[in-house]
Design an enzyme around this catalytic site. Structure first.
Site, PDB file in Angstrom:
ATOM      1  N   CYS A  57       0.800  -1.232   0.000  1.00 58.12           N
ATOM      2  CA  CYS A  57       0.000   0.000   0.000  1.00 58.12           C
ATOM      3  C   CYS A  57       0.832   1.281   0.000  1.00 58.12           C
ATOM      4  CB  CYS A  57      -0.959   0.037   1.181  1.00 58.12           C
ATOM      5  SG  CYS A  57      -1.314  -1.542   1.923  1.00 58.12           S
ATOM      6  N   ARG A  85       6.675 -11.083   5.597  1.00 65.35           N
ATOM      7  CA  ARG A  85       6.123 -10.911   6.930  1.00 65.35           C
ATOM      8  C   ARG A  85       6.769 -11.940   7.842  1.00 65.35           C
ATOM      9  NH1 ARG A  85      -0.290  -9.986   5.433  1.00 65.35           N
ATOM     10  NH2 ARG A  85       0.112  -8.290   3.966  1.00 65.35           N
ATOM     11  N   GLN A 111       1.488 -10.890  -3.369  1.00 67.08           N
ATOM     12  CA  GLN A 111       0.074 -10.508  -3.394  1.00 67.08           C
ATOM     13  C   GLN A 111      -0.287 -10.005  -4.778  1.00 67.08           C
ATOM     14  OE1 GLN A 111       0.244  -7.570  -0.116  1.00 67.08           O
ATOM     15  NE2 GLN A 111      -1.380  -8.787   0.825  1.00 67.08           N
ATOM     16  N   ASP A 157      -1.976  -7.540  -5.625  1.00 70.81           N
ATOM     17  CA  ASP A 157      -2.484  -6.445  -4.820  1.00 70.81           C
ATOM     18  C   ASP A 157      -2.895  -5.288  -5.722  1.00 70.81           C
ATOM     19  OD1 ASP A 157      -3.101  -5.254  -2.461  1.00 70.81           O
ATOM     20  OD2 ASP A 157      -1.041  -4.935  -1.808  1.00 70.81           O
ATOM     21  N   HIS A 187      -4.728  -1.179  -5.427  1.00 72.22           N
ATOM     22  CA  HIS A 187      -5.317  -0.129  -4.609  1.00 72.22           C
ATOM     23  C   HIS A 187      -6.070   0.819  -5.512  1.00 72.22           C
ATOM     24  CE1 HIS A 187      -2.174  -1.802  -2.031  1.00 72.22           C
ATOM     25  NE2 HIS A 187      -3.031  -1.549  -1.069  1.00 72.22           N
ATOM     26  N   LYS A 214     -14.812  -4.606   5.304  1.00 71.63           N
ATOM     27  CA  LYS A 214     -14.286  -5.385   4.186  1.00 71.63           C
ATOM     28  C   LYS A 214     -15.243  -6.495   3.778  1.00 71.63           C
ATOM     29  CE  LYS A 214     -11.832  -8.580   7.185  1.00 71.63           C
ATOM     30  NZ  LYS A 214     -10.617  -9.328   7.464  1.00 71.63           N
ATOM     31  N   HIS A 234      -8.288  -1.423  -0.748  1.00 70.38           N
ATOM     32  CA  HIS A 234      -7.305  -2.488  -0.997  1.00 70.38           C
ATOM     33  C   HIS A 234      -8.071  -3.648  -1.600  1.00 70.38           C
ATOM     34  CE1 HIS A 234      -4.515  -0.924   2.228  1.00 70.38           C
ATOM     35  NE2 HIS A 234      -5.650  -0.464   2.661  1.00 70.38           N
TER      36      HIS A 234
END
Length: 676
Positions: free
Chosen positions: A366, A395, A413, A415, A417, A501, A547
């Site tokens: 992000c 992580r 990910q 991912d 945004h 979410k 996200h």
RNA sequence: GCUGAUGUAGCUCAGUGGUAGAGCACUCCCUUGGUAAGGGAGAGGUCAUGGGUUCAAGCCCCAUCAUCAGCUCCA
């Protein structure tokens, strides 16, 4: 008050019997065989207005274990009936009866444990979907050989054919007795689940007594087939700051046949375990020398990954996303601004000190995307901005939590945004949901469940963002789901502090749930980074940030795919699509080479086995690698430019012209077909 | 991170203190075949890592790492 009550049976007939008649009496009245076969009874008061509890919810929670029930419920066969009820007599084929038997098995295990190790203190012992367990506390930990001893003693308890007897006594008496025995967990359960003045129920079998709501099978002898399976730690009350108990697991069935079938089923699950198949099919590995939770994609796994990633990037572009790339390490300062440094540090790899500053590996993408957004002023005309990246994040998961591809320390990910105006939210969410559906159907998943996690409006202090924003966001998520006609379950209080979410949980062929896609609002980061855009009114406004990940993680999705297909990938995903077997290397290798060239020219992934093994061995090897097609090439085929096609799971399907085979394979590939 | 178990050849595993094993895979030789294992020979191991006990350790003890089953965690 009459001394007679009415019992309604499932066929609708009603019997008038004396008050205090038991279900067993009624079963006996119907037939001795029924009386012998019945395990437990389900009753439903005929005249009550009490809301029926969710009868389908497995009684796994401590609440359900001990809380008194009203309305429809299971009772012992020996329970006197005191009001007009609808009665169902459950036999061994009823899943609810099995749960009762497993709970009784837990009591039998506790009986055996206390006989062998009287110093043990008992926690609770519920039935589970797979069997049962009992949480116990003992200074000296149990070992696997203890488990064998306990299991052997359980067989004795069963052989003794001890009836389970329900006894009621005052709460105060129960508390006094348990306190005197040092049964601190039982004291806790009584205090928590009963009120002063209540009668509590105890179940006795032989010399063993347990605080328990019941019901139970009539006697220990009814638990015919069981096995203790494992020994594990569990925290008292599920809190890792509390002392650790030992949880002894077992499973039980009404017959050894069912028990054997259960273990056979476990074997089958293991055979499709992605960690096992990853090795067998040479898809990926985890290397001890490199570190836990870090994935090595081997050539065949890498090829599948390429297909997944290509599909995803192309779809993103088609759906109006812009592809971006952001660095893997960024200055610590950035993580301070984003708040990860203060909220997420435990899960981040520690800082690397360099000449100019400290850097940290990114746990999320992000902030990188936000920096791209912030790099130039944005107008409402620029929105929505949709940045997508297959971003590698790291992580630091605690040791002991890693699990193959499904829980790792380094992953990718898919991912994205989305930065948009409040008015654009709903359409964007709808588009995300459509995209998520497309991912699932393309990759072969028919079944999925959607959860909407919202806030707890009574605790606005726990959340960032204004109540209006929260309401607006929750409404958008709801109406987007409604617009798509997707059923969902709302879970209040489950949202993160920074926004509500939608989670898509996927149901695999074994019926297991996997959390993959997520669409997540964020009221926090736009504020922290002071994101803005110029509105129609010429004023500065804060954009809404969403996200969104659809695979979730490429690694996890791959793991789920492997298990979903048990390694038998559909043609378009199979790393090797066609195996070529010349019947004789001497005579047919030339033709096989020619076929290989033509298949490859048509874009198919082919492997030719030119080794000195015989034909049967080659077929076997390709079969074990779960190739979609094996082509057998001999004199007949060479003479007619054809191939003999062996289809995975179907076997020999005869021969067809090579050109036809190519056309068919290309058709199946381009349509993402599941079947061959 | 916690509890328990496990770690021996590429893979699956046997090996309870006295010279490291099997099957498959691999290499070579023979076999040239019609739909899931043809035959023979050979090569391959710091027994996870580091300490310790012992005349002697794959085996016993301690620590570490990893894996597995759970727990906890997964804003």
């Amino acid at each position: 008050m009459s001394d007679q009550i009415n019992i309604q049976l499932p066929d609708g007939s009603v019997r008038e019997v004396p008050r205090g008649t038991t279900p067993f009496d009624i079963a006996t009245g119907i037939s001795p065989r029924l009386a012998a076969a019945v395990v437990v009874a389900r009753i439903k008061p005929l005249h009550t207005t009490a809301p029926a509890p969710a009868a389908d919810e497995p009684a796994q929670s401590e609440e359900a274990m001990y809380a008194p029930e009203a309305g429809e419920r299971l009772v012992d066969l020996s329970a006197p009936l005191t009001e007009d009820v609808a009665l169902e007599l459950l036999k061994e084929n009823d899943p609810a009866a099995l749960r009762v038997a497993r709970h009784s098995a837990a009591h039998i295990m506790a009986t055996a444990i206390l006989e062998l190790f009287p110093e043990t203190k008992l926690g609770h012992g519920p039935a589970t979907d797979q069997g049962f367990f009992y949480d116990v506390y003992r200074e000296v930990a149990f070992t696997e050989s203890d488990l064998a001893l306990i299991e052997a003693r359980m067989h004795e308890v069963v052989a003794r054919d001890e009836p389970f007897v329900r006894v009621e006594e005052t709460r105060e008496q129960g508390l006094t007795d348990y306190a005197a025995q040092g049964e601190f967990m039982k004291v806790h359960f009584i205090e928590r689940f009963t009120k002063p003045g209540d009668e509590i129920s105890l179940y006795k079998n032989g010399s063993f007594t347990d605080f328990c709501r019941g019901p139970h099978v009539p006697s220990t002898a009814r638990v015919k087939a069981f096995k203790l399976t494992s020994l594990a730690g569990a925290y008292w009350l599920g809190n890792e700051n509390n002392r650790q108990l030992q949880r002894l697991y077992g499973t039980a069935f009404f017959s050894t046949k069912d028990l054997d079938a259960h273990f056979k089923h476990l074997e089958e699950i293991k055979a499709r375990d992605h960690r096992v198949l990853g090795k067998q099919l040479d898809l990926f590995s985890i290397q001890e020398v490199a570190g836990a939770g870090l994935i090595f994609w081997h050539p065949k796994g890498g090829l599948i990954r390429k297909i997944m990633e290509d599909w995803m990037r192309d779809e993103c572009v088609r759906r109006g996303y812009q592809l971006v790339y952001t660095p893997h390490i960024m200055r610590r300062e950035l993580w301070k601004i984003s708040g990860h440094e203060s909220h997420y540090a435990e899960n981040m790899y520690p800082p690397m000190e360099l000449d100019d500053a400290e850097y940290r590996l990114k746990p999320m993408n992000c902030p990188g995307h936000i920096l791209i957004y912030k790099n130039s002023p944005k107008s409402y005309r620029d929105l929505p901005q949709r940045y997508a990246e297959l971003g590698n994040v790291y992580r630091y998961e605690r040791s002991g939590t890693m699990h193959g591809l499904l829980r790792v320390r380094g992953f990718t990910q898919d991912d994205a945004h989305i930065f948009c105006t409040p008015q654009q939210i709903e359409d964007e969410v709808v588009a995300c949901i459509e995209f998520a559906q497309s991912v699932l159907t393309t990759f072969g998943f028919a079944d999925f469940k959607v959860e909407l996690s919202t806030w707890d409006p009574t605790k606005p202090g726990d959340y960032t963002g204004s109540p209006e924003n929260w309401q607006n966001a929750i409404d958008s998520l709801k109406s987007a789901l409604t617009r798509k006609g997707i059923p969902f379950r709302e879970i209040p209080g489950e949202a993160a502090f920074y926004g509500p979410k939608i989670d898509v949980k996927l149901v695999d062929v074994l019926g297991r749930l996997w959390q993959l896609s997520t669409v997540q609002f964020d009221f926090n980061l736009p504020a922290r980074f002071a994101l803005e855009y110029t509105g129609e009114d010429g004023e500065k406004h804060q954009p809404v940030m969403v996200h969104r990940a659809l695979f979730g993680s490429v690694e996890r999705f791959f793991g789920v795919l492997i298990e979903h297909y048990a390694g038998s990938f559909p043609l378009w995903l199979a790393p090797v699509q066609v195996g070529l077997v010349p019947i004789s290397n001497e005579k047919h290798l030339a033709y096989a080479e020619k076929v290989k060239q033509q298949l490859e020219a048509a874009g198919l992934r082919v492997e030719l086995d030119a080794s000195s093994q015989n034909m049967k061995s080659k077929i076997r090897d390709f079969g074990l690698q779960k190739l979609p097609y094996i082509l057998i090439l001999g004199d007949k085929e060479a003479a007619t430019d054809s191939v003999s096609v062996r289809v995975r799971a179907k076997g020999d399907t005869g021969s067809m012209p090579l050109a036809d085979f190519i056309a068919k394979a290309n058709e199946l590939t381009s349509t993402y077909a599941m079947e061959l």
